[in-house]
Scaffold this motif. Structure first.
Motif, PDB file in Angstrom:
ATOM      1  N   PHE A 112      35.982  48.709  48.175  1.00 13.94           N
ATOM      2  CA  PHE A 112      36.207  49.154  46.793  1.00 13.94           C
ATOM      3  C   PHE A 112      37.675  49.547  46.586  1.00 13.94           C
ATOM      4  O   PHE A 112      38.318  49.111  45.620  1.00 13.94           O
ATOM      5  CB  PHE A 112      35.289  50.343  46.484  1.00 13.94           C
ATOM      6  N   HIS A 113      38.210  50.357  47.488  1.00 18.26           N
ATOM      7  CA  HIS A 113      39.607  50.778  47.372  1.00 18.26           C
ATOM      8  C   HIS A 113      40.561  49.597  47.543  1.00 18.26           C
ATOM      9  O   HIS A 113      41.614  49.542  46.881  1.00 18.26           O
ATOM     10  CB  HIS A 113      39.925  51.871  48.392  1.00 18.26           C
ATOM     11  N   ILE A 115      40.027  46.380  46.713  1.00 19.81           N
ATOM     12  CA  ILE A 115      40.036  45.579  45.492  1.00 19.81           C
ATOM     13  C   ILE A 115      40.812  46.282  44.385  1.00 19.81           C
ATOM     14  O   ILE A 115      41.596  45.659  43.655  1.00 19.81           O
ATOM     15  CB  ILE A 115      38.593  45.266  45.047  1.00 19.81           C
ATOM     16  N   ASN A 116      40.622  47.587  44.265  1.00 17.76           N
ATOM     17  CA  ASN A 116      41.368  48.345  43.259  1.00 17.76           C
ATOM     18  C   ASN A 116      42.869  48.279  43.519  1.00 17.76           C
ATOM     19  O   ASN A 116      43.674  48.091  42.596  1.00 17.76           O
ATOM     20  CB  ASN A 116      40.917  49.808  43.245  1.00 17.76           C
ATOM     21  N   SER A 117      43.260  48.405  44.781  1.00 20.39           N
ATOM     22  CA  SER A 117      44.679  48.376  45.130  1.00 20.39           C
ATOM     23  C   SER A 117      45.283  47.005  44.853  1.00 20.39           C
ATOM     24  O   SER A 117      46.431  46.901  44.410  1.00 20.39           O
ATOM     25  CB  SER A 117      44.864  48.740  46.609  1.00 20.39           C
ATOM     26  N   ARG A 119      44.468  44.942  42.535  1.00 24.85           N
ATOM     27  CA  ARG A 119      44.702  44.855  41.096  1.00 24.85           C
ATOM     28  C   ARG A 119      45.928  45.666  40.684  1.00 24.85           C
ATOM     29  O   ARG A 119      46.745  45.220  39.869  1.00 24.85           O
ATOM     30  CB  ARG A 119      43.472  45.348  40.338  1.00 24.85           C
ATOM     31  N   GLU A 120      46.038  46.855  41.228  1.00 22.70           N
ATOM     32  CA  GLU A 120      47.157  47.727  40.868  1.00 22.70           C
ATOM     33  C   GLU A 120      48.492  47.172  41.362  1.00 22.70           C
ATOM     34  O   GLU A 120      49.517  47.312  40.687  1.00 22.70           O
ATOM     35  CB  GLU A 120      46.929  49.127  41.454  1.00 22.70           C
ATOM     36  N   ASP A 142      30.151  51.054  41.394  1.00 19.04           N
ATOM     37  CA  ASP A 142      31.462  50.569  40.959  1.00 19.04           C
ATOM     38  C   ASP A 142      31.873  49.326  41.750  1.00 19.04           C
ATOM     39  O   ASP A 142      32.481  48.402  41.199  1.00 19.04           O
ATOM     40  CB  ASP A 142      32.517  51.665  41.124  1.00 19.04           C
ATOM     41  N   LEU A 143      31.541  49.303  43.045  1.00 15.80           N
ATOM     42  CA  LEU A 143      31.852  48.123  43.856  1.00 15.80           C
ATOM     43  C   LEU A 143      30.979  46.956  43.419  1.00 15.80           C
ATOM     44  O   LEU A 143      31.455  45.817  43.332  1.00 15.80           O
ATOM     45  CB  LEU A 143      31.633  48.419  45.336  1.00 15.80           C
ATOM     46  N   ARG A 146      32.416  45.149  40.530  1.00 18.38           N
ATOM     47  CA  ARG A 146      33.595  44.358  40.894  1.00 18.38           C
ATOM     48  C   ARG A 146      33.208  43.090  41.637  1.00 18.38           C
ATOM     49  O   ARG A 146      33.806  42.032  41.447  1.00 18.38           O
ATOM     50  CB  ARG A 146      34.555  45.216  41.708  1.00 18.38           C
TER      51      ARG A 146
END
Length: 233
Positions: A112-113, A115-117, A119-120, A142-143, A146
């Motif tokens: 999860f972290h 994938i978020n990173s 994108r960021e 949340d995962l 995504r």
């Protein structure tokens, strides 16, 4: 008098002398079953999303395609089982990551972290797996959302032509000269899997070396029967 069955001759210890499999673009065998996946790799960086999943059974070509992309993108390669011990910053240090063999056992929080990173930081991730991420049954909502949004490209079952070409290449990698008749015999009867082709060729090579026999059709039939019915050995 009934003749007694022939006893097998003495077996020799066989050393696996196959050359390491080349994972270059030139050595990738293109076919209808993998053309969509190959097209995705060659279209980079013009991808539909920053994170894409490449899905297929063992031996379907995921590792080869992943290696081609990693070379193109300068991507770091990371086994999904090691994801929990790596920070997103480390994993995405080059701006691209090949995350291999992901699945239901991959750390949900770490993924999860990651994938978020991505994108960021505007980084790319190619995720390889045996099954589509949406089928993993993650408990992290949340995962899950995504993973449902990830574009998925699947490798289909190989056609006869690809199986024959792979068998020829695998025999050549082991410096074995095999008649076209034997290749045809194997391709028509073996399990329709590139992973099975690798196991079959390796077993044929080992059997021929240990027994001192030539790679004939009877030997091919004997080994094929054994490889297709491993639980009967």
């Amino acid at each position: 008098m009934v003749p007694s069955p022939m006893r097998p001759g003495p077996r020799q210890m066989a050393l696996d002398l196959a050359l390491p499999e080349s994972l270059s673009r030139d050595d990738f065998l293109s076919a209808p079953c993998n053309e969509t996946a190959l097209g995705l790799i060659e279209a980079w960086p013009d991808w539909p999303a920053k994170v894409v999943a490449l899905v297929g059974p063992p031996g379907a070509g995921k590792s080869h395609l992943g290696a081609i992309w990693a070379d193109m993108a300068g991507a770091r390669r990371l086994a999904a089982r090691d994801l929990a011990g790596t920070t997103p910053a480390e994993a995405l240090a080059t701006g691209a990551l090949l995350l291999e063999d992901a699945g239901p056992r991959t750390s949900e929080v770490a993924l999860f972290h990651l994938i978020n990173s991505a994108r960021e930081e505007d980084a790319f991730i190619l995720l390889t797996a045996r099954e589509a991420p949406v089928s993993w049954g993650t408990g992290l909502k949340d995962l899950a959302s995504r993973l449902r949004a990830l574009p998925v490209v699947a490798l289909a079952e190989p056609e006869d032509g690809l199986l024959r070409a792979v068998l020829v290449k695998l025999f050549a990698d082991r410096q074995l000269v095999v008649d076209a008749e034997i290749v045809e015999f194997l391709a028509r009867r073996m399990e329709r899997s590139l992973d099975s082709a690798r196991r079959l060729v390796a077993e044929l090579d080992r059997e021929a070396l240990e027994t001192g026999r030539r790679l004939t059709r009877p030997l091919a039939a004997q080994v094929l029967d054994r490889v297709m019915q491993p639980n009967l050995i």
